[in-house]
Design a protein around this motif. Sequence first.
Motif: not given
Length: 128
Positions: A73-79
């Motif tokens: 969430n700190a990078k606003n990214t899902v993997y």
Amino acid sequence: VQLQASGGGLVQAGGSLRLSCAASGRSIWNDNMGWIRQAPGKEREFVAAINWGGDITYVADSVKGRFAVSRDNAKNTVYLEMYSLKPEDTAVYYCAVDRVQVGGSYYYTPDVADFGSWGQGTQLTVSS
């Protein structure tokens, strides 16, 4: 929110790859997110989902034990981590926001119809 999936490519069967979904426009920290794929000539298929806190995940039976979903969430990214890839995993992979099940909890296994804010997908091709 705008979602951009990346990391796809050409991989040999048995290989591994990690897809990323970067969000922009607003934070997705409190959104349940999902990965959906669409193979040529087929309907969209649910692949995996993760709640906003990252402590609840779902993966489809077709990829269970081979795919894993996570988020930063700190990078606003899902993997989407993919292992032991098979030719039948070949598809365009999209990430999207769950519009139905919100607030971090799930009441049923997510369905493709629940998702919105579709981003631009990334192509994965698995060669045999």
